[in-house]
Design an enzyme around this catalytic site. Structure first.
Site, short mmCIF file in Angstrom:
data_model
loop_
_atom_site.label_atom_id
_atom_site.label_comp_id
_atom_site.label_asym_id
_atom_site.label_seq_id
_atom_site.Cartn_x
_atom_site.Cartn_y
_atom_site.Cartn_z
N GLN A 32 -8.93 13.16 -0.10
CA GLN A 32 -8.14 13.91 -1.08
C GLN A 32 -8.56 15.38 -1.06
O GLN A 32 -9.65 15.72 -0.59
CB GLN A 32 -8.37 13.36 -2.49
CG GLN A 32 -7.95 11.92 -2.67
CD GLN A 32 -8.15 11.47 -4.12
OE1 GLN A 32 -7.58 12.04 -5.05
NE2 GLN A 32 -8.96 10.45 -4.30
N SER A 50 -9.21 3.57 -5.34
CA SER A 50 -8.14 2.71 -5.84
C SER A 50 -7.28 2.16 -4.71
O SER A 50 -6.42 1.31 -4.92
CB SER A 50 -7.26 3.48 -6.84
OG SER A 50 -6.71 4.63 -6.22
N HIS A 91 -8.16 7.29 3.77
CA HIS A 91 -7.61 8.56 3.30
C HIS A 91 -8.67 9.36 2.55
O HIS A 91 -9.68 8.82 2.10
CB HIS A 91 -6.40 8.33 2.38
CG HIS A 91 -6.76 7.82 1.01
ND1 HIS A 91 -7.17 6.52 0.77
CD2 HIS A 91 -6.80 8.44 -0.21
CE1 HIS A 91 -7.42 6.35 -0.52
NE2 HIS A 91 -7.22 7.50 -1.14
N CYS A 145 0.85 -1.19 0.00
CA CYS A 145 0.00 0.00 0.00
C CYS A 145 0.88 1.24 0.00
O CYS A 145 1.72 1.41 0.88
CB CYS A 145 -0.91 -0.01 1.24
SG CYS A 145 -1.68 1.59 1.56
N HIS A 159 -6.63 2.11 2.01
CA HIS A 159 -6.06 2.77 3.19
C HIS A 159 -6.95 3.98 3.53
O HIS A 159 -7.36 4.72 2.62
CB HIS A 159 -4.64 3.24 2.88
CG HIS A 159 -3.89 3.68 4.09
ND1 HIS A 159 -2.93 2.90 4.70
CD2 HIS A 159 -3.99 4.80 4.85
CE1 HIS A 159 -2.46 3.53 5.77
NE2 HIS A 159 -3.10 4.69 5.87
N HIS A 201 -3.71 0.57 8.29
CA HIS A 201 -4.29 0.27 6.97
C HIS A 201 -5.73 -0.26 7.09
O HIS A 201 -6.53 -0.14 6.16
CB HIS A 201 -3.41 -0.77 6.27
CG HIS A 201 -3.83 -1.11 4.88
ND1 HIS A 201 -3.54 -0.30 3.80
CD2 HIS A 201 -4.53 -2.16 4.38
CE1 HIS A 201 -4.04 -0.85 2.70
NE2 HIS A 201 -4.65 -1.98 3.02
N CYS A 225 0.80 3.43 3.39
CA CYS A 225 1.21 2.93 4.70
C CYS A 225 2.58 3.51 5.09
O CYS A 225 3.40 3.83 4.22
CB CYS A 225 1.27 1.40 4.67
SG CYS A 225 -0.31 0.59 5.05
N ASN A 234 -13.45 9.14 -1.13
CA ASN A 234 -14.10 8.01 -1.78
C ASN A 234 -13.80 6.79 -0.93
O ASN A 234 -12.68 6.29 -0.91
CB ASN A 234 -13.55 7.79 -3.19
CG ASN A 234 -13.88 8.94 -4.11
OD1 ASN A 234 -14.92 9.59 -3.99
ND2 ASN A 234 -12.98 9.23 -5.04
ZN LIG Z 1 -2.10 1.27 3.80
#
Ligand SMILES: [Zn+2]
Length: 339
Positions: A165, A158, A163, A47, A161, A110, A50, A150
């Protein structure tokens, strides 16, 4: 109340939404989503978000603890996008796709989502939202800062993890122009009233559409919800940007938002897919920005636990959406999900 075959006016986007709860009863032989809740590892060396991982750009992520923000290695907008040759021909009109794309990691873990992290970590995430927007807005070429997440493969994410944007745009997006115009027009024709606060407190549907309320903000299903389980997290004080919230208001917003994410997980019985949008006012010095009321919109792509909502056929052609669930029912289900 029945909402079958009812049009509802969306006052923030200046458009009709068709509420067609009867369409949810149609026989379904289409795609169903997986409700598999297979656990993910706490750290995935494959990933790129990470800690300690080498990204495609060659950069090595620090062994971060808490939150982590980087420029996107594959940005849609570039800080040094080439300026095309000028032309007066409208049919060949172009401009540089300049701007900035950031990636914000909510946790070094993660396997977690915003619904899972501690309250203290949730507040650190909210402080990151605020500092990132404040920093990016200093760039005079940026006209709008959009934070979004998303979450889940159903949204096209995609990387799983946890997150979000940021897009720092060199123009004001279509939706932001609509929302700005609608809020300014409402204020100018209603003695300066605030459109979103009027929506939250509207006597006709305050009790049926309210999902949650804290000291500083409310969570509602909008009267003209475009997505089946859409909710808005709205601060009571009508600030135009998240950067204007006090620390107490910001932390209250963060925890209310987190509780709302937990509500979706409980309702859909898994880490629920969601598209989350942080609607800050544009930062282009337009005088109507002062009528903007910052809020967070959560738009799950699901029409029930296993069926995805597709924007196909008529909706793709109309740009008006058919919602197959009565908003009052969605609010009731979301209210009950954590009780
Ligand atoms: Zn990750």
């Amino acid at each position: 109340m029945t909402a079958n075959w009812q049009r509802r006016w969306h006052p923030l986007l200046d458009q009709w939404v068709v509420i067609a709860a009867n369409s949810a009863q149609r026989p379904w032989s289409g795609v169903v989503t997986s409700t598999d809740t297979a656990t993910r590892p706490q750290h995935d060396p494959a990933c790129y978000l990470c800690p300690g991982v080498t990204r495609a750009s060659g950069h090595i992520n620090p062994d971060y603890d808490g939150v982590f923000a980087i420029d996107n290695d594959f940005p849609a907008l570039a800080t040094h996008a080439p300026e095309p040759a000028p032309t007066e021909d409208l049919l060949c009109k172009t401009a540089a796709a300049s701007g900035q794309c950031r990636v914000l990691c909510w946790s070094p873990r993660h396997d977690l989502t915003l619904a899972d992290i501690s309250a203290a970590q949730m507040c650190r995430v909210a402080e990151l939202w605020q500092t990132e927007v404040a920093t990016i807005e200093l760039n005079p070429q940026v006209k709008q800062v959009l934070i979004f997440e998303n979450k889940g493969v159903e949204t096209g994410a995609s990387n799983l993890h946890p997150h979000g944007q940021i897009y720092a745009l060199p123009f004001v997006s279509d939706n932001a122009q609509r929302m700005r115009g609608a809020q300014a027009n409402y204020a100018k024709t209603n003695h300066g009233d605030d459109l979103l606060n009027r929506l939250i407190n509207h006597p006709a549907h305050k009790d049926t559409l309210l999902v949650d309320q804290s000291e500083h903000c409310s969570v509602i299903v909008p009267f003209a919800a475009r997505f089946s389980y859409e909710t808005w997290v709205v601060p009571h004080r009508p600030v135009s940007s998240i950067t204007e919230l006090t620390p107490a208001e910001l932390h209250d917003l963060a925890l209310t938002y987190q509780r709302n994410a937990q509500r979706y997980d409980a309702l859909f019985q898994r880490p629920a897919p969601n598209i989350t949008l942080f609607h800050n006012a544009p930062c282009d010095d337009h005088t109507d920005n002062k009528h903007w009321h910052f809020h967070i919109a959560m738009q799950p792509p699901l029409r029930d636990q296993t069926k995805l909502k597709y924007l196909a056929g008529a909706e793709a052609g109309m740009n008006n959406i058919v919602n197959p669930l009565q908003p009052e029912q969605a609010a009731r289900q979301l209210r009950d999900s954590l009780s």
